[in-house]
Design a protein around this motif. Structure first.
Motif, short mmCIF file in Angstrom:
data_model
loop_
_atom_site.label_atom_id
_atom_site.label_comp_id
_atom_site.label_asym_id
_atom_site.label_seq_id
_atom_site.Cartn_x
_atom_site.Cartn_y
_atom_site.Cartn_z
N LEU A 33 12.44 6.91 -0.57
CA LEU A 33 12.49 6.09 0.64
C LEU A 33 13.70 5.59 1.05
O LEU A 33 14.33 5.46 2.02
CB LEU A 33 11.58 4.92 0.60
N GLY A 34 14.62 5.50 -0.09
CA GLY A 34 15.89 4.79 0.19
C GLY A 34 16.89 5.93 0.73
O GLY A 34 17.89 5.56 1.45
N ALA A 35 16.73 6.97 0.09
CA ALA A 35 17.57 8.13 0.59
C ALA A 35 17.17 8.44 2.03
O ALA A 35 18.25 8.81 2.70
CB ALA A 35 17.34 9.36 -0.41
N ARG A 36 15.98 8.58 2.53
CA ARG A 36 15.74 8.78 3.80
C ARG A 36 16.30 7.88 4.70
O ARG A 36 16.80 8.03 5.87
CB ARG A 36 14.16 8.91 3.87
N ALA A 37 16.24 6.31 4.34
CA ALA A 37 16.32 5.34 5.14
C ALA A 37 17.92 5.27 5.28
O ALA A 37 18.77 5.33 6.47
CB ALA A 37 16.03 4.04 4.46
N SER A 38 18.73 5.70 4.08
CA SER A 38 20.44 5.78 4.31
C SER A 38 20.67 6.94 5.18
O SER A 38 21.85 6.80 6.04
CB SER A 38 20.80 6.16 2.93
N LEU A 39 20.11 7.83 5.06
CA LEU A 39 20.31 9.14 5.89
C LEU A 39 20.25 8.96 7.62
O LEU A 39 20.97 9.31 8.29
CB LEU A 39 19.43 10.30 5.76
N ASP B 104 12.93 8.70 17.81
CA ASP B 104 11.77 8.95 17.59
C ASP B 104 11.29 10.27 17.05
O ASP B 104 10.25 10.19 16.32
CB ASP B 104 10.77 8.53 18.94
N ALA B 105 11.67 11.12 17.95
CA ALA B 105 11.46 12.56 17.36
C ALA B 105 12.02 12.90 15.74
O ALA B 105 11.32 13.60 15.09
CB ALA B 105 12.00 13.57 18.20
N VAL B 106 13.22 12.16 15.78
CA VAL B 106 14.02 12.41 14.53
C VAL B 106 13.00 11.84 13.31
O VAL B 106 12.62 12.39 12.28
CB VAL B 106 15.48 11.88 14.47
N GLY B 107 12.35 10.83 13.62
CA GLY B 107 11.58 9.83 12.83
C GLY B 107 10.42 10.61 12.16
O GLY B 107 9.70 10.36 11.32
N ARG B 108 10.06 11.51 13.23
CA ARG B 108 8.67 12.43 13.05
C ARG B 108 8.83 13.80 12.10
O ARG B 108 8.13 14.33 11.66
CB ARG B 108 8.00 12.69 14.28
N LEU B 109 10.54 13.91 11.77
CA LEU B 109 10.72 15.15 11.18
C LEU B 109 10.27 15.01 9.48
O LEU B 109 10.38 13.75 9.01
CB LEU B 109 11.79 15.74 11.30
N ASP B 110 9.63 16.15 8.72
CA ASP B 110 9.70 15.95 7.60
C ASP B 110 11.16 15.90 6.78
O ASP B 110 11.95 16.28 7.47
CB ASP B 110 8.91 17.08 7.11
N ASP B 111 11.11 15.49 5.68
CA ASP B 111 12.47 15.43 4.93
C ASP B 111 13.29 16.81 5.03
O ASP B 111 14.46 16.68 5.32
CB ASP B 111 12.37 14.91 3.62
N THR B 112 12.74 17.90 4.71
CA THR B 112 13.42 19.16 4.67
C THR B 112 13.90 19.33 5.92
O THR B 112 15.31 19.96 6.01
CB THR B 112 12.66 20.18 4.18
#
Length: 212
Positions: free
Chosen positions: A128-134, A152-160
């Motif tokens: 969660l920290g890495a995702r938030a930092s990115l 908003d669209a970016v936030g819906r993307l999976d991590d990969t």
């Protein structure tokens, strides 16, 4: 039929283009206008629709074409538009990363290599920290560069998809882009993106800092 076989040695027509990355599962639109690459698209359409994207190393060899990096990504022509003057608009869909075994001596106007297909990267989630930092660093970087982004669209993307998508389009130099392509896992690639955005984001104006 499978589009890949990990470790298999295969012959690939390569499109050396600095700054252009392709990742498995992502799409890359290209406008093809040089005669040698128009010939490459025609050849690919008549065979297996495969074109391999790879970056040339900075600096041309005296009397010859630039050397290539070892790692690239093979793509399949998913969409093609043939224009009246012989040019093409195509969209490549990434299939697999590959390692160049050797460049082949060919009579075609485009370069070809013998390459080994690489196994897919493990499908691992970011912390969660890495995702938030990115996401935070991406917003800062995009704002500084004047990019309009649908967050908003970016936030819906999976991590990969998020990590590879940023790596593919980020305006970093050739060395930085290659380092992103060769990262061994999503977490490492994510961390490198954050570092690069902080590094490049600190420098403005005409004197652009590079990693080369």
């Amino acid at each position: 039929m499978s589009s890949r076989e990990d470790g298999a040695i295969t012959r690939l027509s390569v499109f050396p283009l600095p700054g252009a990355l392709l990742f498995p599962g992502l799409h890359l639109p290209l406008h093809i206008f040089e005669p040698r690459y128009r010939a490459m698209v025609s050849d690919a359409m008549a065979r297996d629709r495969r074109i391999a994207m790879i970056q040339p190393r900075p600096g041309a060899e005296e009397g010859g074409p630039p050397a290539l990096f070892e790692i690239g990504c093979v793509g399949r022509i998913a969409e093609v538009e043939a224009l009246d003057d012989g040019r093409y608009n195509i969209v490549l869909e990434g299939l697999a990363l590959f390692r160049v075994v050797r460049e082949l001596e060919v009579t075609t106007p485009f370069r070809q290599v013998e390459a080994a297909l690489l196994p897919p990267m493990p499908d691992e989630a970011l912390s969660l920290g890495a995702r938030a930092s990115l996401e935070m660093e991406s917003k800062r970087f995009a704002s500084a560069q004047g990019y309009a982004v649908d967050w908003d669209a970016v936030g819906r993307l999976d991590d990969t998809s998020l990590v590879n998508g940023i790596a593919q389009i980020a305006p970093f130099d050739v060395a930085a882009k290659q380092a992103l392509l060769e990262a061994p896992d999503i977490a490492t690639r994510c961390e490198l993106i954050v570092q690069l955005m902080r590094f490049f984001g600190r420098h403005d104006g005409e004197e652009r800092v590079t990693l080369q």
